[in-house]
Design a protein around this motif. Structure first.
Motif, short mmCIF file in Angstrom:
data_model
loop_
_atom_site.label_atom_id
_atom_site.label_comp_id
_atom_site.label_asym_id
_atom_site.label_seq_id
_atom_site.Cartn_x
_atom_site.Cartn_y
_atom_site.Cartn_z
N VAL A 166 -1.13 -0.74 -4.19
CA VAL A 166 -2.44 -0.13 -3.99
C VAL A 166 -2.22 1.30 -3.51
O VAL A 166 -1.52 1.52 -2.51
N GLN A 167 -2.78 2.26 -4.23
CA GLN A 167 -2.62 3.66 -3.86
C GLN A 167 -3.68 4.07 -2.86
O GLN A 167 -4.85 3.76 -3.02
N ARG A 168 -3.26 4.80 -1.84
CA ARG A 168 -4.20 5.40 -0.87
C ARG A 168 -3.84 6.88 -0.76
O ARG A 168 -2.72 7.21 -0.34
N THR A 185 0.84 -1.19 0.00
CA THR A 185 0.00 0.00 0.00
C THR A 185 0.88 1.24 0.00
O THR A 185 1.76 1.38 0.85
N GLN A 225 8.73 1.12 0.68
CA GLN A 225 7.87 -0.05 0.68
C GLN A 225 8.61 -1.32 1.13
O GLN A 225 8.03 -2.40 1.09
N SER A 238 -1.96 -0.76 9.40
CA SER A 238 -1.61 -1.59 8.25
C SER A 238 -0.11 -1.79 8.10
O SER A 238 0.32 -2.48 7.17
#
Length: 277
Positions: free
Chosen positions: A189-191, A171, A274, A217
């Motif tokens: 996954v982009q937030r 994420t 990441q 998370s």
């Protein structure tokens, strides 16, 4: 009135790069498009960018002189849906008009296609085809330059695939949702703290909710941008015990280097943020 308009256009034409060099003038919407045109055209055209370096290009307002440049340019290359004033000026253009996003697999309401090197490759082919239509005599040169650029973009994609194959965190929490195409291409996954517009301001409740998400998370990095106020992202990171790092959305020319070097710098930042090995 007709006389005044004609006189104004004559003045613009006299001051245009074409009047000074004799080369075709090509108008471009903002930096990623400019990069493609310059890499393929080299010094065979004069490039006029409608967005100044170092400024937020979303909401630029075109001056009368810039509208005149659009009118008289041999071609206008742009990405539809990104800059409303450029979209509005398209009807004024007398030359070739190319929306480089046309025909690409687009995310809903998201124009940031240039952050995917493979989509950049598709756009480069459109640029080369249009330049060849404008100046067929240089078609072989444009094809050669486009092939070189294609190799550069494919190598960049290969580096991103290898560099993000194994990552602890999938994420990506970003200042605004400019990185959807990049995230889709490389398995993230982009937030976003803000939506597709960098000017949108999240509520206090939304900031608190996102900070909880980051903490729960296991996200360790919140990404800021050079042209966006980092205050909200810094607040989210501080409340969650995370750090911040800067990703370049490449909406304007990098302070150093170009598209390729900035995308490699982004890769290094993402690998650290990441937990990629």
């Amino acid at each position: 009135m007709r006389f005044l308009l004609a006189a104004a256009l004559l003045v613009l034409a006299a001051c245009s790069p074409a009047a000074q060099t004799g080369k075709p003038v090509v108008a471009v919407s903002h930096y990623p498009v400019e990069y493609l045109v310059r890499e393929i055209a080299g010094d065979t055209v004069d490039v006029v960018s409608l967005a100044s370096p170092g400024t937020e290009p979303h909401d630029i307002e075109l001056s009368p002189q810039q509208v005149g440049q659009v009118q008289t340019a041999a071609a206008l290359f742009y990405i539809g849906g990104f800059q409303p004033s450029v979209d509005d000026a398209v009807s004024e253009a007398d030359g070739e008009v190319v929306d480089l996003a046309q025909g690409l697999p687009l995310r809903p309401q998201d124009p940031h296609v240039w952050l995917d090197p493979i989509l950049m490759e598709d756009m480069a082919a459109s640029v080369a085809d249009t330049l060849t239509q404008i100046d067929p005599a240089k078609g072989e040169q444009y094809a050669k330059n486009a092939e070189q650029l294609r190799s550069t973009l494919q190598a960049l994609d290969k580096d991103w695939r290898a560099g993000t194959k194994t990552c602890d965190i999938r994420t990506m929490v970003v200042s605004h949702e400019a990185f959807g195409y990049l995230a889709d291409r490389y398995g993230f996954v982009q937030r976003g703290i803000a939506g597709l517009s960098p000017e949108s301001e999240p509520s206090a409740a939304a900031v608190a909710e996102l900070a909880s998400f980051v903490q729960d998370s296991g996200v360790t990095t919140v990404y800021t941008e050079s042209l966006v106020d980092p205050a909200v992202a810094q607040t989210v990171a501080a409340e969650a015990g995370a750090r911040t790092a800067t990703l370049d959305p490449l909406e304007t020319k990098p302070a150093d280097g170009d598209y390729e070097s900035a995308m490699h710098a982004n890769l290094a930042t993402v690998r650290t943020g990441q937990g990629c090995t």
